[in-house]
Write an enzyme that holds these catalytic residues in place. Structure first.
Site, PDB file in Angstrom:
ATOM      1  N   ASP A   1     -11.415  36.856  19.335  1.00  0.00           N
ATOM      2  CA  ASP A   1     -10.464  37.019  18.237  1.00  0.00           C
ATOM      3  C   ASP A   1      -9.462  38.088  18.692  1.00  0.00           C
ATOM      4  O   ASP A   1      -9.651  38.721  19.734  1.00  0.00           O
ATOM      5  CB  ASP A   1     -11.192  37.459  16.953  1.00  0.00           C
ATOM      6  CG  ASP A   1     -10.228  37.616  15.787  1.00  0.00           C
ATOM      7  OD1 ASP A   1      -9.392  36.714  15.586  1.00  0.00           O
ATOM      8  OD2 ASP A   1     -10.268  38.648  15.094  1.00  0.00           O
ATOM      9  N   SER A   2      -8.428  38.303  17.870  1.00  0.00           N
ATOM     10  CA  SER A   2      -7.489  39.374  18.186  1.00  0.00           C
ATOM     11  C   SER A   2      -8.135  40.739  17.951  1.00  0.00           C
ATOM     12  O   SER A   2      -7.737  41.725  18.562  1.00  0.00           O
ATOM     13  CB  SER A   2      -6.254  39.239  17.294  1.00  0.00           C
ATOM     14  OG  SER A   2      -6.653  39.280  15.926  1.00  0.00           O
TER      15      SER A   2
ATOM     16  N   CYS B   1     -10.691  32.653  16.139  1.00  0.00           N
ATOM     17  CA  CYS B   1      -9.362  33.048  15.666  1.00  0.00           C
ATOM     18  C   CYS B   1      -8.644  31.783  15.192  1.00  0.00           C
ATOM     19  O   CYS B   1      -8.366  30.884  16.003  1.00  0.00           O
ATOM     20  CB  CYS B   1      -8.591  33.700  16.808  1.00  0.00           C
ATOM     21  SG  CYS B   1      -6.846  33.924  16.455  1.00  0.00           S
TER      22      CYS B   1
ATOM     23  N   GLU C   1      -7.783  45.764   9.601  1.00  0.00           N
ATOM     24  CA  GLU C   1      -8.016  46.486  10.861  1.00  0.00           C
ATOM     25  C   GLU C   1      -7.964  48.003  10.634  1.00  0.00           C
ATOM     26  O   GLU C   1      -8.657  48.759  11.294  1.00  0.00           O
ATOM     27  CB  GLU C   1      -6.983  46.070  11.923  1.00  0.00           C
ATOM     28  CG  GLU C   1      -7.230  44.687  12.508  1.00  0.00           C
ATOM     29  CD  GLU C   1      -8.409  44.641  13.492  1.00  0.00           C
ATOM     30  OE1 GLU C   1      -8.810  45.691  14.019  1.00  0.00           O
ATOM     31  OE2 GLU C   1      -8.920  43.521  13.714  1.00  0.00           O
TER      32      GLU C   1
ATOM     33  N   CYS D   1      -8.403  32.635   7.953  1.00  0.00           N
ATOM     34  CA  CYS D   1      -8.244  33.664   8.991  1.00  0.00           C
ATOM     35  C   CYS D   1      -9.593  34.355   9.055  1.00  0.00           C
ATOM     36  O   CYS D   1     -10.150  34.715   8.006  1.00  0.00           O
ATOM     37  CB  CYS D   1      -7.140  34.652   8.623  1.00  0.00           C
ATOM     38  SG  CYS D   1      -7.144  36.148   9.647  1.00  0.00           S
TER      39      CYS D   1
ATOM     40  N   HIS E   1     -10.504  37.211   9.719  1.00  0.00           N
ATOM     41  CA  HIS E   1     -10.570  38.558   9.133  1.00  0.00           C
ATOM     42  C   HIS E   1     -10.888  38.515   7.627  1.00  0.00           C
ATOM     43  O   HIS E   1     -11.452  39.461   7.088  1.00  0.00           O
ATOM     44  CB  HIS E   1      -9.226  39.282   9.297  1.00  0.00           C
ATOM     45  CG  HIS E   1      -8.983  39.882  10.648  1.00  0.00           C
ATOM     46  ND1 HIS E   1      -8.633  39.124  11.742  1.00  0.00           N
ATOM     47  CD2 HIS E   1      -9.046  41.172  11.085  1.00  0.00           C
ATOM     48  CE1 HIS E   1      -8.465  39.925  12.792  1.00  0.00           C
ATOM     49  NE2 HIS E   1      -8.715  41.171  12.417  1.00  0.00           N
TER      50      HIS E   1
END
Ligand code: DGL
Length: 265
Positions: free
Chosen positions: A7-8, A70, A145, A177, A179
């Site tokens: 993932d990012s 992701c 984040e 997403c 996240h």
């Protein structure tokens, strides 16, 4: 089995958690491209290039399966990953699309994912009469984040994003997403209880379990083999704390450069 996922940033933790829950006796290698986070506002060309680099790196890690944790890369560059990776690829959008039962579906996702309409197209392929509405949520990933996710921080932003979807009387809401499952408590506070929350990581992990079970002997299934390795492309210091917070592990994290060739596994 050695299972790779990327993932990012920390979004893929939500996929990792579900995958470990269903396939506990395996090794997982998690790559976070923290240097280039967020992915959700990047262009198609950028994401395609990242996908090429990520697959080259994972091809040197001896993996038996790869999870696209992701959604943005899933929506834009799934074919790049599938073409380049030596291991079988499991994706979020394809896995969840065939499981959708409701006729009015909302999707929260990054702006780059929404632009592709990948969720709408994938769902309509299985249930052509479904009404799908996708909502870009540019502020969520930076907030998550930075751990600005208590109810007060997130409510106003989330209410704005959810309003158009609730107006359309959605029956279910896909967290498009990886996240976003990290803010499920705030989302459920705002959503009417009639709206079912769907985390695509569940459908992906079920597919992974079928694959892993078909390839693993009963002897290996009984052994506890869980081993977690983490790699990041920047912010080496923050990442163990984030893993501790979300996964309750305090791992050793290694720094990698995805541009460099000739990695060793
Ligand atoms: N968690 C990723 C996704 O599912 C990327 C989010 C981002 O970096 O913007 O889209």
């Amino acid at each position: 089995m050695r299972i790779g996922l990327f993932d990012s940033g920390i979004g893929g933790f939500t996929v990792l958690k579900k995958a470990i829950e269903l396939c506990p006796n395996n090794s997982f290698i998690y790559l976070a491209d923290t240097a280039r986070l967020p992915y959700g506002v990047k262009t198609t060309n950028e994401i395609m290039k990242f996908a090429e680099e990520i697959s080259s790196w994972f091809n040197c890690q001896n993996i038996d399966a790869f999870l696209v944790a992701c959604n943005t890369t899933n929506a834009i560059a799934l074919e790049v990953l599938k073409n380049n990776l030596d291991a079988p690829v499991f994706d979020l959008i394809g896995s969840v699309a065939s499981t959708i039962q409701e006729s009015r579906v909302g999707v929260l996702a990054t702006p780059s994912t929404v632009k592709t309409k990948a969720y709408t197209n994938a769902i309509l392929e299985f249930k052509p009469k479904t009404f799908v509405i996708e909502q870009p949520c540019p502020e969520f990933v930076p907030m998550i984040e930075m751990d600005k996710i208590n109810f007060n921080d997130i409510t106003d932003v989330a209410t704005d994003y959810l309003q158009p979807l609730l107006k359309q009387k959605i029956h279910s809401l896909i967290l498009g997403c990886s996240h976003y499952p990290l803010i499920t408590p705030s989302l459920t506070e705002i959503l009417p209880s009639s709206v079912k929350l769907i985390d695509p990581a569940e459908a992906l992990s079920l597919k992974l379990k079928l694959f892993v079970d078909s390839k693993t002997s009963n002897y290996l299934k009984k052994k506890k083999l869980v081993d977690l390795k983490f790699y990041v492309t920047s912010n080496l210091k923050d990442f163990p704390n984030k893993a501790k917070h979300w996964l309750n592990v305090f791992p050793e994290v290694n720094l990698v450069s995805l541009q460099k060739k000739g990695w060793v596994s």
